[in-house]
Design a protein around this motif. Structure first.
Motif, mmCIF file in Angstrom:
data_model
loop_
_atom_site.group_PDB
_atom_site.id
_atom_site.type_symbol
_atom_site.label_atom_id
_atom_site.label_comp_id
_atom_site.label_asym_id
_atom_site.label_seq_id
_atom_site.Cartn_x
_atom_site.Cartn_y
_atom_site.Cartn_z
ATOM 1 N N LEU A 58 -18.653 33.761 -36.506
ATOM 2 C CA LEU A 58 -17.841 31.726 -36.240
ATOM 3 C C LEU A 58 -17.319 32.129 -34.638
ATOM 4 O O LEU A 58 -16.397 33.677 -34.665
ATOM 5 N N ARG A 59 -17.356 31.611 -33.765
ATOM 6 C CA ARG A 59 -16.817 31.289 -32.807
ATOM 7 C C ARG A 59 -16.362 30.706 -32.301
ATOM 8 O O ARG A 59 -16.662 29.270 -32.209
ATOM 9 N N ASN A 60 -15.261 30.468 -32.311
ATOM 10 C CA ASN A 60 -14.427 28.971 -32.296
ATOM 11 C C ASN A 60 -14.852 27.839 -32.336
ATOM 12 O O ASN A 60 -14.943 26.806 -31.677
ATOM 13 N N ILE A 61 -14.818 27.653 -33.694
ATOM 14 C CA ILE A 61 -15.430 26.566 -34.476
ATOM 15 C C ILE A 61 -14.160 25.778 -34.416
ATOM 16 O O ILE A 61 -13.319 25.923 -34.498
ATOM 17 N N SER A 62 -14.561 24.298 -34.010
ATOM 18 C CA SER A 62 -13.388 23.212 -33.883
ATOM 19 C C SER A 62 -14.357 21.936 -35.026
ATOM 20 O O SER A 62 -15.266 21.668 -34.568
ATOM 21 N N LEU A 63 -12.968 21.599 -36.147
ATOM 22 C CA LEU A 63 -13.908 20.404 -36.717
ATOM 23 C C LEU A 63 -13.430 19.185 -37.333
ATOM 24 O O LEU A 63 -12.109 19.723 -37.312
ATOM 25 N N VAL B 198 -9.638 19.397 -41.022
ATOM 26 C CA VAL B 198 -8.969 19.679 -39.605
ATOM 27 C C VAL B 198 -9.258 21.484 -39.066
ATOM 28 O O VAL B 198 -8.109 22.060 -39.500
ATOM 29 N N ALA B 199 -9.804 21.833 -38.246
ATOM 30 C CA ALA B 199 -10.156 23.678 -38.053
ATOM 31 C C ALA B 199 -10.509 23.578 -36.636
ATOM 32 O O ALA B 199 -11.070 22.581 -36.062
ATOM 33 N N LYS B 200 -8.805 23.925 -36.335
ATOM 34 C CA LYS B 200 -9.848 24.654 -34.765
ATOM 35 C C LYS B 200 -9.726 25.845 -34.329
ATOM 36 O O LYS B 200 -8.726 26.813 -34.859
ATOM 37 N N ASN B 201 -10.194 26.371 -33.699
ATOM 38 C CA ASN B 201 -10.994 26.735 -32.793
ATOM 39 C C ASN B 201 -10.770 28.438 -33.521
ATOM 40 O O ASN B 201 -10.210 29.302 -33.374
ATOM 41 N N VAL B 202 -11.432 28.478 -35.074
ATOM 42 C CA VAL B 202 -11.796 29.400 -35.787
ATOM 43 C C VAL B 202 -12.999 30.354 -35.165
ATOM 44 O O VAL B 202 -13.402 30.346 -35.403
ATOM 45 N N THR B 203 -12.280 32.049 -35.691
ATOM 46 C CA THR B 203 -12.820 32.924 -35.406
ATOM 47 C C THR B 203 -12.741 33.999 -36.344
ATOM 48 O O THR B 203 -11.754 33.633 -36.749
#
Lengths: 446, 312
Positions: free
Chosen positions: B20-25, B6-11
Motif C-alpha cells: 500500500l502506498r499513501n492510501i487515504s480514504l 478515516v485512513a491517512k497516508n497509510v503505507t
C-alpha cells in the motif's frame, strides 16, 4: 484478553481430546504395552521352563556327585547299556541329549573322551553349564594332585568382589552410576517423546487452521500470539491428560496381569542384569540380599523430590521452546508433507541429547561433555535430567550449573518464542508457497 | 459528513515490495463502501490493517474518531475472502466459540445465534459437523458469525463467492437490512454487478495506490462523455439515411435491422448539440430511442486501470 486465551485453550483441549484417533490411542496404548510385557514374560517363561532332561551313560568312576539337577538340566542315569542302546533309548524317550562319559583312569582322560550327543546343536546354556561343571572338576583334580584338599579347594573357590566407598565414607555400589543415569535417562526420554508427539499435535493443529481457512477469521478476533500460545497450552494439557491416563491404566492393568498370569517380573530382568550371579553358589545368597538392600537404599536415596520438581521445570521450558518451533513450522507450510525438511533439524538436538546422555553421562555424569550438553538449552532438558539423580551439590551437579541451565533455557525460551511468533504471524496468511529457509528469515523482518 | 473510518497516508511494505502506498480514504457512516481493484492490488492488505491482523508502516487510521486500537476488534466484523471453519467441530459449538472470541457472553451469543439460525432457516444445523455441510451452507454460518456481535463496521471480502444465486440474494438482502439498521459496510470485490447494486461509494485501488474514490453516482457523472444511443424507425432505404447522418454527426458505431426496419447507432455529441440533434433526426425518421450512455462501474474500472497502466 486472558479470557480469550482461556477460550482458545479450552477449544484446543476439547478438539484434541474428542478426536477419535486420540481416544483410540489413549485406550489402546496401555493395552498394547501391557500385552507386550505379558507376551514377553510368557515367552520367556516357556523358554525357561523347558528343564532339559539329559540321559547320562557314565562308565567311569568319576562324576558321580557332580551331576546334580539344576534349573536348566535334570539327569537320568542309564546303567549297563551300550552306547548304541543308550542313544536309541535317549531318542525314543525324547530326551534332550545323551552325555557319554567313557571309562578311564584319570579325570583328565575321561573328560577328554566325553561326548554330548544331541539331536541338533544343543542350547548354549546347556553346554555352558556342563562345561563349567567339568572345568570345576578338572581344576579340583589338578589342585588335588598339587596337594590341595577338597575343603581347601572350596575355600579357594569363593568369588571376590571389590568393596567400593565414597570419600564421605558411605559404602557405594558398583553400577549405581548407571542406575542413576538410567532413571534420569527415563525422565529425559519421556521429555523427548512428549516433545516429539505433542509438538507434532501443535503443528498439525496449525496446519488444520490454515488449510480449513479459518485462521483469518480467528486472528481478526485475537492476536496471533495468543492463538499460538493457547494452542501450545491446550495441546500440552491434552497430552498430559493422555499421559496420566496411560500411566494409571497401565499400572492397573499390569497389576491385574501379574495377578492373573502370575508373571514373575524379576525373572525378566535377573537373567541379564547380573551375570556374575549365575555362577554363584548357595552361600552367596545372604550377601545377595545385603547387596539388594544397598541398591534399594541407593535408589531410595536418589533425590526424587528434586528430580520430579526439575522434571516439570525442564519439561515445561523445553516443551514451550520446541512446540513454538513446531507451531512456526506448521504456519510456514501448506500441508504436512512439506514439513519434513524443517522437522529434521528439530529432532536432531533431541536425538543428540539422548545419545550423548546415554554414552557420556552414564560413564561420567560430571565430565566436560555431560556438563556442556546439560547447559546448552536445546539439549539441557534431557541431559541435565540424566545428571540430576546424583543430587545437587557435593557429589552431584554443582548448583551454579543447575541454575545456569535454567537461566539459559528461560532466555532461549523468550528468544525462540518471539522468533517463532513472527514466522507464525506471517506464515498463517501465506498460501500456495513452499517456503525456503531464506524465505523464513525474510519473514522475521516483516 | 460523519465518517466511520478515516485512513491517512497509510503505507505498508513487505520486504522490497510495497503493498500500500499513501492510501487515504474516508468511509462514511451508514453506507456501503465498495473497495475495488484487480487481484493483488492491496485491498486485502488494507482490510487486514483495519482488522489489526497486520500493521501499517506509516500513516494513521481513525475508527469512529479514535485512533484504531485493540479494543475496536469488538466493533468490527470481518468476513475474509479466504474463509473456512473447523471441519470436525459442531456448527453450534463453533459459532459460540467464535462469538465469544468477539467478546459476547455465552448466554448472549446463544440467544442471538438462535435468532439468526431461525432467520436464515438453518435452525436444525446446530449439532451438525461442518464437514457434513455444503460449501454454501458453511458460508451462511460464516456470515452469521461475522454479524452476530452487531459490529458498527462490517467488512465483507467477496461475500457472494460460493453462494448459489438464491442464497446470494438472501445474503444481499441481509446486508442491505444491516445497512438500514445503521451499520457501515466495507465491501471488497471485483464483481462489478454487485457493486452497482449495493455500493453508494467506491474507491479503486490499483498497484498499491488509490486511483479513484468518491460517490458512485458522482463518479459515473464524471465519466459520462455525451455518447448517445439512438434508435430510428425507417420505412425507406436505411443505408442512405445512415450515410447522411454519418456526414453530419460523429457516429461511433451503427447497425441496421432489416427485418424490424430499425436503425441503431451510437453517436458522440458535443454538450451543446443535444437539442439540435433531436430536431434534425425527427425530421428524418421516427425516433424510438434516444438515451445517454452511463458508464457501468465495470467500464469505469477497466478504463481507469488501463489509463493508469498506459502510463499517464
Amino acid at each position: 484478553m486472558a479470557n480469550k486465551l482461556g477460550l482458545i485453550i479450552k477449544r484446543e483441549y476439547l478438539a484434541k481430546v474428542r478426536n477419535r484417533s486420540f481416544i483410540v490411542m489413549t485406550i489402546l496404548s496401555p493395552l498394547l504395552i501391557v500385552g507386550m510385557i505379558v507376551l514377553i514374560a510368557y515367552l520367556a517363561k516357556i523358554n525357561d521352563n523347558g528343564t532339559r532332561v539329559i540321559s547320562v551313560l557314565n562308565e567311569s568312576a568319576f562324576f558321580q556327585e557332580e551331576l546334580k539337577p539344576s534349573k536348566n538340566i535334570s539327569y537320568v542315569h542309564f546303567d549297563d547299556l551300550t552306547l548304541e542302546q543308550a542313544k536309541d533309548s535317549t531318542n525314543s524317550l525324547e530326551y534332550y541329549g545323551l552325555l557319554y562319559i567313557p571309562n578311564g583312569t584319570t579325570v583328565e582322560e575321561v573328560a577328554k573322551a566325553t561326548y554330548l550327543f544331541a539331536k541338533d546343536n544343543p542350547n548354549t546354556s546347556v553346554t555352558q553349564e556342563l562345561e563349567l561343571m567339568f572345568q570345576k572338576k578338572l581344576r579340583q583334580d589338578r589342585l588335588q594332585k598339587l596337594g590341595v584338599s577338597p575343603k581347601q579347594f572350596s575355600n579357594i573357590e569363593n568369588p571376590f568382589e571389590i568393596n567400593l566407598s565414597t570419600f564421605a565414607g558411605e559404602k557405594s555400589m558398583k553400577g549405581i552410576n548407571e542406575i542413576k543415569a538410567f532413571i534420569g535417562g527415563a525422565f529425559g526420554y519421556a521429555i523427548m517423546m512428549f516433545i516429539i508427539i505433542y509438538g507434532g499435535f501443535v503443528m498439525r493443529s496449525v496446519i488444520e487452521e490454515k488449510t480449513s481457512r479459518i485462521i483469518e477469521v480467528i486472528i481478526s478476533s485475537v492476536k496471533p500470539f495468543q492463538l499460538m500460545l493457547g494452542k501450545i497450552i491446550g495441546n500440552s494439557l491434552a497430552g498430559i491428560t493422555q499421559f496420566t491416563i496411560w500411566v494409571v491404566s497401565a499400572s492397573v492393568l499390569m497389576f491385574f496381569a501379574v495377578l492373573i498370569f502370575g508373571i514373575d517380573l524379576t525373572a525378566l530382568s535377573s537373567n541379564s542384569a547380573m551375570p556374575h550371579n549365575t555362577m554363584g553358589t548357595m552361600p552367596q545368597l545372604g550377601t545377595m540380599d545385603n547387596e539388594m538392600m544397598m541398591y534399594a537404599k541407593e535408589i531410595y536415596d536418589i533425590p526424587w523430590g528434586l528430580l520430579i520438581f526439575s522434571f516439570f521445570i525442564y519439561f515445561i521450558l523445553g516443551y514451550l521452546i520446541y512446540s513454538s518451533i513446531y507451531a512456526a513450522i506448521g504456519a510456514a507450510v501448506d500441508n504436512e508433507t512439506d514439513t519434513q525438511q524443517f522437522i529434521f533439524p528439530i529432532i536432531l538436538p533431541l536425538m543428540l541429547a539422548i545419545y550423548v546422555g546415554f554414552f557420556s553421562v552414564f560413564s561420567n555424569p560430571h565430565g566436560p561433555i555431560a556438563v556442556g550438553f546439560s547447559l546448552f538449552p536445546l539439549t539441557s532438558p534431557i541431559v541435565m535430567l540424566m545428571r540430576l539423580p546424583g543430587g545437587i551439590g557435593e557429589g552431584g551437579v554443582p548448583l551454579w550449573q543447575f541454575l545456569l541451565s535454567i537461566f539459559l533455557l528461560i532466555i532461549t525460551f523468550f528468544g525462540i518464542v518471539s522468533l517463532a511468533a513472527k514466522i507464525y504471524r506471517t506464515g498463517i496468511l501465506m498460501y500456495g508457497k513452499k517456503p525456503t529457509y531464506k524465505e523464513l528469515i525474510k519473514w522475521l523482518r516483516y | 459528513m460523519d465518517h466511520i473510518l478515516v485512513a491517512k497516508n497509510v503505507t505498508k511494505t513487505y520486504g522490497n515490495s510495497t503493498a500500500l502506498r499513501n492510501i487515504s480514504l474516508q468511509i462514511p457512516k451508514n453506507s456501503i463502501y465498495g473497495l475495488l481493484g484487480p487481484n493483488g492490488a492491496g485491498k486485502t492488505t488494507f482490510i487486514r490493517i483495519i482488522n489489526q491482523i497486520t500493521h501499517q508502516d506509516s500513516g494513521e487510521i481513525m475508527l469512529n474518531g479514535e485512533p484504531l486500537a485493540q479494543k475496536h476488534i469488538a466493533s468490527i466484523g470481518y468476513l475474509p475472502e479466504e474463509r473456512g471453519l473447523y471441519k470436525g467441530m459442531k456448527v453450534g459449538e463453533q459459532a459460540l466459540y467464535l462469538a465469544q472470541l468477539k467478546g459476547l457472553s455465552k448466554n448472549e451469543a446463544k440467544i442471538r445465534l438462535k435468532y439468526w439460525f431461525d432467520r436464515l432457516d438453518i435452525g436444525d444445523w446446530w449439532d451438525k459437523k461442518i464437514q457434513e455441510l455444503s460449501k454454501g451452507m458453511a458460508q451462511k454460518i460464516q456470515f452469521i458469525v461475522t454479524v452476530l456481535h452487531e459490529p458498527k463496521l462490517l467488512i465483507f471480502d467477496e461475500p457472494f463467492s460460493g453462494f448459489d444465486p438464491i442464497n446470494a440474494n438472501i445474503i444481499k438482502d441481509e446486508i442491505l437490512q444491516l445497512k438500514e439498521n445503521g451499520t457501515s459496510i466495507i465491501f471488497s470485490t471485483h464483481r462489478m454487478e454487485s457493486v452497482e447494486e449495493l455500493c453508494e461509494y467506491i474507491a479503486l485501488i490499483h498497484k498499491s495506490e488509490k486511483i479513484l474514490d468518491g460517490k458512485l453516482s458522482d463518479i459515473k457523472k464524471a465519466y459520462k462523455n455525451n455518447v448517445f444511443n439512438v434508435g430510428l424507425q425507417v420505412e425507406k432505404d436505411a443505408k442512405e439515411l445512415m450515410q447522411s447522418i454519418t456526414q453530419k454527426f460523429n457516429v461511433l458505431s451503427s447497425e441496421i435491422d432489416v427485418v424490424e426496419h430499425q436503425l441503431n447507432f451510437k453517436v458522440q455529441l458535443s454538450t451543446s448539440q443535444t437539442g439540435n440533434v433531436l430536431s434534425e433526426l425527427s425530421k428524418m425518421a421516427n425516433i424510438n430511442r434516444f438515451e445517454e450512455t452511463i458508464p457501468s462501474a465495470n467500464d469505469i474500472f477497466i478504463q481507469t486501470v488501463n489509463n493508469k497502466d498506459n502510463g499517464k
